[in-house]
Each structure stands twice: as C-alpha cells, then as structure tokens.
Design a protein around this motif. Structure first.
Motif, PDB file in Angstrom:
ATOM      1  N   GLN A  17       0.909  -1.434  -0.127  1.00 46.91           N
ATOM      2  CA  GLN A  17       0.117   0.096  -0.086  1.00 46.91           C
ATOM      3  C   GLN A  17       0.794   1.235  -0.264  1.00 46.91           C
ATOM      4  OE1 GLN A  17      -2.753   0.128   3.411  1.00 46.91           O
ATOM      5  NE2 GLN A  17      -3.714   2.023   2.829  1.00 46.91           N
ATOM      6  N   GLY A  18       0.699   2.103  -0.997  1.00 47.89           N
ATOM      7  CA  GLY A  18       1.274   3.412  -1.078  1.00 47.89           C
ATOM      8  C   GLY A  18       1.087   4.252   0.085  1.00 47.89           C
ATOM      9  N   LEU A  19       1.567   5.399   0.320  1.00 50.42           N
ATOM     10  CA  LEU A  19       1.404   6.613   1.076  1.00 50.42           C
ATOM     11  C   LEU A  19       0.351   7.567   0.705  1.00 50.42           C
ATOM     12  CD1 LEU A  19       4.967   7.410   2.145  1.00 50.42           C
ATOM     13  CD2 LEU A  19       3.543   5.769   3.193  1.00 50.42           C
ATOM     14  N   THR A  56       4.646   6.006  -3.727  1.00 46.04           N
ATOM     15  CA  THR A  56       3.199   5.965  -4.537  1.00 46.04           C
ATOM     16  C   THR A  56       2.603   4.727  -4.275  1.00 46.04           C
ATOM     17  OG1 THR A  56       4.103   7.876  -5.811  1.00 46.04           O
ATOM     18  CG2 THR A  56       2.130   6.524  -6.732  1.00 46.04           C
ATOM     19  N   TYR A  57       3.381   3.763  -4.768  1.00 46.75           N
ATOM     20  CA  TYR A  57       2.712   2.263  -4.925  1.00 46.75           C
ATOM     21  C   TYR A  57       2.900   1.250  -3.729  1.00 46.75           C
ATOM     22  CZ  TYR A  57       2.218   4.355  -9.733  1.00 46.75           C
ATOM     23  OH  TYR A  57       1.866   4.911 -10.653  1.00 46.75           O
ATOM     24  N   GLY A  58       3.968   1.561  -2.926  1.00 45.13           N
ATOM     25  CA  GLY A  58       4.050   0.666  -1.922  1.00 45.13           C
ATOM     26  C   GLY A  58       5.285  -0.522  -2.102  1.00 45.13           C
ATOM     27  N   ARG A  59       5.784  -0.400  -3.244  1.00 46.10           N
ATOM     28  CA  ARG A  59       6.787  -1.411  -3.727  1.00 46.10           C
ATOM     29  C   ARG A  59       7.641  -0.742  -4.650  1.00 46.10           C
ATOM     30  NH1 ARG A  59       5.206  -3.138  -8.616  1.00 46.10           N
ATOM     31  NH2 ARG A  59       3.205  -2.547  -9.573  1.00 46.10           N
ATOM     32  N   PRO A  60       8.681  -1.546  -5.083  1.00 45.40           N
ATOM     33  CA  PRO A  60       9.731  -1.017  -6.174  1.00 45.40           C
ATOM     34  C   PRO A  60       9.141  -1.292  -7.370  1.00 45.40           C
ATOM     35  CG  PRO A  60      10.528  -2.974  -5.089  1.00 45.40           C
ATOM     36  CD  PRO A  60       9.477  -2.581  -4.325  1.00 45.40           C
ATOM     37  N   PRO A  61       9.586  -0.640  -8.450  1.00 45.88           N
ATOM     38  CA  PRO A  61       9.092  -1.081  -9.923  1.00 45.88           C
ATOM     39  C   PRO A  61       9.728  -2.485 -10.197  1.00 45.88           C
ATOM     40  CG  PRO A  61      10.924   0.718  -9.966  1.00 45.88           C
ATOM     41  CD  PRO A  61      10.435   0.515  -8.538  1.00 45.88           C
ATOM     42  N   ASP A  62       8.820  -3.192 -10.963  1.00 50.36           N
ATOM     43  CA  ASP A  62       9.474  -4.254 -11.609  1.00 50.36           C
ATOM     44  C   ASP A  62      10.530  -4.433 -12.446  1.00 50.36           C
ATOM     45  OD1 ASP A  62       7.199  -5.732 -10.303  1.00 50.36           O
ATOM     46  OD2 ASP A  62       5.887  -5.458 -11.937  1.00 50.36           O
ATOM     47  N   SER A  63      10.569  -3.234 -13.282  1.00 52.91           N
ATOM     48  CA  SER A  63      11.682  -3.321 -14.085  1.00 52.91           C
ATOM     49  C   SER A  63      11.950  -1.615 -14.539  1.00 52.91           C
ATOM     50  CB  SER A  63      11.437  -4.020 -15.267  1.00 52.91           C
ATOM     51  OG  SER A  63      10.617  -3.694 -16.125  1.00 52.91           O
ATOM     52  N   VAL A  64      12.775  -1.299 -14.705  1.00 52.23           N
ATOM     53  CA  VAL A  64      13.117   0.164 -15.432  1.00 52.23           C
ATOM     54  C   VAL A  64      14.092   0.123 -16.626  1.00 52.23           C
ATOM     55  CG1 VAL A  64      12.700   1.336 -13.257  1.00 52.23           C
ATOM     56  CG2 VAL A  64      14.927   0.573 -13.763  1.00 52.23           C
ATOM     57  N   ALA A  87      -2.218   6.682 -10.307  1.00 55.23           N
ATOM     58  CA  ALA A  87      -1.511   7.150  -8.977  1.00 55.23           C
ATOM     59  C   ALA A  87      -2.651   8.360  -8.309  1.00 55.23           C
ATOM     60  CB  ALA A  87      -0.038   8.231  -9.412  1.00 55.23           C
ATOM     61  N   PRO A  88      -2.390   8.629  -7.345  1.00 55.74           N
ATOM     62  CA  PRO A  88      -3.107   9.520  -6.485  1.00 55.74           C
ATOM     63  C   PRO A  88      -3.260  10.891  -7.238  1.00 55.74           C
ATOM     64  CG  PRO A  88      -1.674   8.362  -4.977  1.00 55.74           C
ATOM     65  CD  PRO A  88      -1.396   8.281  -6.139  1.00 55.74           C
ATOM     66  N   VAL A 142       1.839  13.314  -9.715  1.00 54.89           N
ATOM     67  CA  VAL A 142       2.925  12.391  -9.152  1.00 54.89           C
ATOM     68  C   VAL A 142       3.351  11.842 -10.591  1.00 54.89           C
ATOM     69  CG1 VAL A 142       3.113  10.068  -8.017  1.00 54.89           C
ATOM     70  CG2 VAL A 142       1.623  11.943  -6.994  1.00 54.89           C
ATOM     71  N   LEU A 143       2.334  11.248 -11.587  1.00 57.92           N
ATOM     72  CA  LEU A 143       2.771  10.620 -12.721  1.00 57.92           C
ATOM     73  C   LEU A 143       3.673  11.442 -13.635  1.00 57.92           C
ATOM     74  CD1 LEU A 143      -0.604   8.860 -13.791  1.00 57.92           C
ATOM     75  CD2 LEU A 143       1.300   7.884 -12.877  1.00 57.92           C
ATOM     76  N   ALA A 144       3.306  12.799 -13.426  1.00 52.59           N
ATOM     77  CA  ALA A 144       4.172  13.809 -14.533  1.00 52.59           C
ATOM     78  C   ALA A 144       5.881  13.559 -14.059  1.00 52.59           C
ATOM     79  CB  ALA A 144       3.670  14.992 -14.289  1.00 52.59           C
ATOM     80  N   VAL A 145       6.165  13.588 -12.486  1.00 57.36           N
ATOM     81  CA  VAL A 145       7.314  13.762 -12.212  1.00 57.36           C
ATOM     82  C   VAL A 145       8.037  12.155 -12.219  1.00 57.36           C
ATOM     83  CG1 VAL A 145       8.842  13.687 -10.011  1.00 57.36           C
ATOM     84  CG2 VAL A 145       6.841  15.284 -10.183  1.00 57.36           C
ATOM     85  N   LEU A 146       7.270  11.117 -12.170  1.00 55.40           N
ATOM     86  CA  LEU A 146       7.863   9.563 -12.167  1.00 55.40           C
ATOM     87  C   LEU A 146       7.993   9.637 -13.742  1.00 55.40           C
ATOM     88  CD1 LEU A 146       5.051   7.521 -10.189  1.00 55.40           C
ATOM     89  CD2 LEU A 146       7.574   8.156  -9.818  1.00 55.40           C
TER      90      LEU A 146
END
Length: 576
Positions: free
Chosen positions: A258-260, A346-354, A362-363, A367-371
């Motif tokens: 769970q994200g913040l 945001t998502y409560g876990r690390p990304p699966d891949s980058v 996202a909330p 947030v999406l713009a920065v990511l």
C-alpha cells in the motif's frame, strides 16, 4: 586487524553491486552424490569468471537461509530413490538453473552475503561481523563512555557494513546505533582528507539531515554513531516493518502493499529534494538515496549515511543507473534514485523493471508527471531533470516548510577541492562502466539478431539468390566463350590454305606464301566494273625480295583450276 591499521597492500576493493551470473555447465556422479559444475561470472567480462562445484545439499542449505525473505523460491524438491538416474539428473539440473537465475536477478537477494559466499567463496571468505566486532572493541578502548547492547544482525543490505545497538554508560535508557563500514571501490580521497571529512560530519546541521553523534575513521574503515529511532526509516513505514528486523525479512516480500497518502508523498518528497539541493550546492557528493536511508521523525524526513560517498561505497541502485549513459553525474544519480523512492512511496513497492513505458494509476496526475520525467523510457534517453526543476513542479512547489532551522555545514576550501576531485573520479568510473555495458549490449543484440530464426531464413534466401545469380553469370560466360569459338572457326575458312591454328611461317628462302584471296559468298554483291582496281597491286618487298617474282609465280599456276566469275573478272576457286 586493529582499527587504525592500514589495509593490506594490493587489497582488492570489489564493487559488490556488480551482478554475478551463474550457469551450470555439467554434472558428475561422485561417491553416490551428484556434483554440479557451475560457471560464475562477475559483470560482462568472460575473463572475470570461475568454476565452483556444488551438491544439491548446498543448494538446499542456501534455500533454508533464504526462507527468512518470505519468498517462494523454485528449488527442485528432494528425491531419495532414483536420484542417480540420468534423466532425473538432467531434469534437476534444469530446475537448479532456474533457481540460480531467480536469486541472481532479484535485486535484494543477489546482494545477500550468503548468496555471495555461495557463488564466490574466494572473494567473500572473510567474516565481516567478526572484523567489525574487533574494530568496535578497539574503538571502545579509547572511547569508554559507550557500550554495546547487541549486534543488529543483517540490518542493512551491505555485506561490508555492520550495525550495533549501543547505549551511554551514564544513561541506560537512550539507545544509539553504531555503524561500521569497510572501504569501497570509489574511495578516492587521500587518507588525511578522508579522516578529516568523516570527523567533520557531526558538525553538519540541517533540518532534513539526521544528526551524527560521533564519527571517526582510520585508513581502512569508518565508524559512525547516531541516535536509534524506534519509528524506523521511510522504508519501514512503507512496508510496515519493525526497524530491528533483518533486511530480507522486512523488504523482500511485504504482506500488504500500500502506497502513502498524497500529502505524505508531497511532504516527504519536498524534504528530500531540499536536502539534495543543499548538498549539491555545498559540493558534497552523495549518490546513496533510497527509502532505507531516510529516517522519519514525526512528519519530517531526514537523510542518512552521508559517510557512504566518503568511504567510496557503491550505490544501492548502481546496477540500474549504470545501464543509462545519460545518468553520468552524482547529481543525476540522486535524481534517478529519487524517482525510485517516489515510486515506492506511491505504490508501496519498487518498480518491477526500469525504464517504464507506462505507470499504474497514481493519487495525482502531478505524481505521474514527475515519475515519467525520471523513470520513463524517454527520460532514460534524454537525461534527468535537475533538483531545482523538480522543486518547481506542481507536486512539490506548494508544500509549506514549517522547520525554521538554519542549515550549517562548513567545509574547508582544501577539503572542498579534494571532494570535487573525488566526485569527478567517481563519475569517471561510472562513465567508463556505462561505456563498456553499452558496447556489450550492442554486441549481444547483434549476435542475437544474427542467430535469430528470421535472420537465418533471410541469409538462406540471399545465399540461394546469390547462387542462382552466379550460375547465370557462369552460363553467360560459357555461352560467350562458345560464340567466340564459333566465330573463330568461321573466320578460319577465309584463312590461308594452311592450318588456322598454326600459320605457315615465311620460307627460309625469303619468299613468303601469299594467301589466295577468299571467294565471295553467293549473296555478295558484284564488284562494279568501273571500280578502279590496280592490275597488279603493289606489294612491299619482304626480306629484300622483289614482290614481282611472287606475282610471276602466281601467274604460272595451273589455269585449268581457275575460271572467271560471271559478270566480273574476280577469280574464284572451284576445286577443293
């Protein structure tokens, strides 16, 4: 090894974040056991590889130690009967290979000390907990006001960094954390500058930097003491973990993802960006941002482990950003690591891949713009935004900072120059590593493309076309040669009455054989009678002999074999 002792000459400072890959090359039966011969490689160089021999029992013991992670790992099950059959061994080898692939690609497991010892026993044979205890014992001889409460086993992810719970001898209730760390591959400061910089850390005062109670360094390691926080780190908050638990247990397989809340994301993100901006302006290298290096105090985030860059330790995310050539400065490294941290918040876990080509909901769109500006495929190609630019985004620009503490961190001019040089050296090693990785990826893609089924089909088609084209060209060459041969044969009929291939050489008497004029073909037009023709063509003399004598001998030939052609006076041969 005493705390102030120099490191041994020729000591190899390994980068523990360089991935290890393992491939089972063969198996052999020995004394009712099956041994698996494994080729282990560090990084991309085949020259940096070695062989190890492991039994199934070794895999089983490692898997038992990894159960603390809570992950279900694909270790093949035990078999008591029929475990020496060839088919069974081949099948088990495939299963063990899958197991190795999982533990060497999992970002946390691959850095676990027991996994490193399993794959590279020569490089990780030392007992770092014992070494750390020796160092701490030497330290307490000169600083008797503290004492050890208990070692905090496997509290962090680093193999060469150990933690101990401490207390004041005069204040039994307050707890502190002592961290000891060995030198890393990016330690470029001189011993004098290194010790000076470490001892300067307790003087750093900033509302978003966790204060350091005491710090000291030798020529081979550093020791830092901070207050212990029961609340734990930002990562503990995200994963709802207990601060004292082992790293694998806390973060490998969280029970609830769970994200913040959005206001927490905005506030914590703003605090972290503010301290990064402060360090960049001071010229102090960092490069070690991740959720476990952010301490929580109420609603305030405070950065940890400023000593890591001085020690030359590699970053937690180094195996990620070393893939992207646009991330080539410590400032851009900090921004990239902030992207990972923002994703976890945001998502409560690390990304699966980058990098990522899409993001989950996202909330907030901000947030999406920065990511997207940090972790997207486009960002990996164009480069990272600056910290100042991130502070101006809608996500963070409207956050009010309530802390009025004035930051202070005075760095002497000479030390500042030394830090600048060390930072440049760290960045140079990163750029060189990125260049090698880029070349390796290009070569791998080319080999993969060359060996693909589609490419093989294309090469077969091209080979057939080339073969047909070559055959056609050869056929044309043969036809041309045949026609030339026929033409040569046809022209031989109008040659002298000697062999066409061996013309008669001049006689030794100096009188050459004059060829008889060829007969006109039946369809050839008649030569007009009014054409001026010399009665006796003038022939040049040959070898000093008058051509008149030759004409005279021609006129003495048998005239019965000659007859005049109809309509003109051109002679022709009627006999054989």
């Amino acid at each position: 090894m005493a705390f102030m002792e120099k490191p041994p000459a020729g000591k190899v400072l390994l980068d523990d974040t360089v991935p290890l890959t393992a491939m089972i090359e063969a198996s052999q039966n020995l004394h009712s056991h099956t041994e698996y011969i494994i080729r282990v490689q560090r990084g991309i160089s085949m020259e940096n590889s070695w062989q190890i021999v492991r039994r199934y029992s070794d895999f089983d013991l490692l898997n038992i130690n990894l159960q603390i992670s809570g992950l279900t790992l694909p270790l093949p099950p035990k078999k008591l009967l029929g475990n020496m059959d060839r088919e069974f061994i081949a099948e088990r080898q495939k299963g063990l290979q899958s197991y190795l692939n999982v533990i060497t690609t999992h970002h946390i497991l691959c850095n676990y000390e027991l996994v490193k010892k399993f794959l590279d026993p020569n490089s990780y044979s030392a007992n770092y907990t014992e070494i750390a205890l020796q160092q701490v014992s030497m330290f307490f001889r000169s600083e008797p006001k503290w004492e050890v409460v208990e070692p905090l086993k496997e509290m962090g992810w680093r193999i060469r960094k150990k933690y101990f719970l401490m207390k004041w001898k005069t204040q039994s209730k307050e707890r502190l954390v002592l961290s000891w760390a060995d030198l890393g591959p990016d330690k470029y400061l001189s011993d004098k500058d290194f010790q000076c910089a470490v001892k300067l850390l307790p003087s750093c005062s900033h509302p978003y930097i966790y204060p350091i109670t005491f710090a000291t360094a030798s020529e081979s390691s550093a020791l830092v003491i901070r207050m212990f926080s029961e609340k734990g780190t930002l990562k503990d908050l995200i994963y709802k973990a207990k601060p004292k638990d082992p790293f694998l247990k806390k973060y490998c397989n969280p029970k609830k993802i769970q994200g913040l809340e959005l206001h927490q994301i905005k506030t914590f993100g703003r605090h972290i960006l503010e301290v990064l901006k402060f360090l960049h302006e001071k010229g102090f290298p960092y490069g070690h941002l991740h959720a476990s290096n952010v301490m929580l105090e109420g609603d305030t985030c405070r950065l940890l482990d400023l000593e890591n860059s001085l020690l030359g330790l590699p970053s937690f995310y180094r195996s990620y950003f070393s893939q992207f050539r646009k991330i080539n400065t410590l400032e851009s490294v900090d921004v990239y690591c902030f992207g990972h941290l923002l994703y976890e918040m945001t998502y409560g876990r690390p990304p699966d891949s980058v990098p990522l080509d899409s993001f989950p909901p996202a909330p907030s769109l901000s947030v999406l713009a920065v990511l997207e500006s940090i972790l997207s495929i486009e960002a990996s190609k164009t480069g990272m935004p600056t910290v100042s630019k991130l502070l101006q985004t809608p996500l963070f620009s409207d956050v009010l900072l309530s802390n009025s503490e004035k930051p202070q961190f005075k760095i002497p001019t000479k030390l500042k120059e030394a830090l600048k040089t060390a930072k440049e050296c760290i960045e140079k090693r990163l750029v060189e590593e990125q260049k090698l990785l880029h070349q390796h990826r290009r070569l791998t893609r080319a080999q993969s493309h060359h060996g693909s089924e589609e490419e093989k089909k294309k090469r077969k088609i091209l080979a057939r076309k080339k073969s047909k084209r070559t055959a056609a060209e050869n056929s044309e060459d043969q036809s041309t040669k045949h026609n030339n041969s026929n033409n040569s044969a046809g022209s031989g009929a109008s040659s002298p009455l000697t062999s066409p291939s061996s013309p008669t050489p001049p006689s030794t008497a100096g009188t050459p054989t004059i060829p008889v004029p060829p007969p006109l073909p039946p369809s050839a037009p008649a030569i007009p009678s009014n054409m001026d023709m010399p009665a006796h063509p003038t022939l040049p003399s040959l070898n000093g002999t008058d051509r008149g004598a030759l004409l005279s001998s021609i006129q003495n030939f048998k005239k019965g074999a000659l007859k005049k052609a109809d309509g003109h006076n051109t002679p022709s041969i009627s006999g054989s």
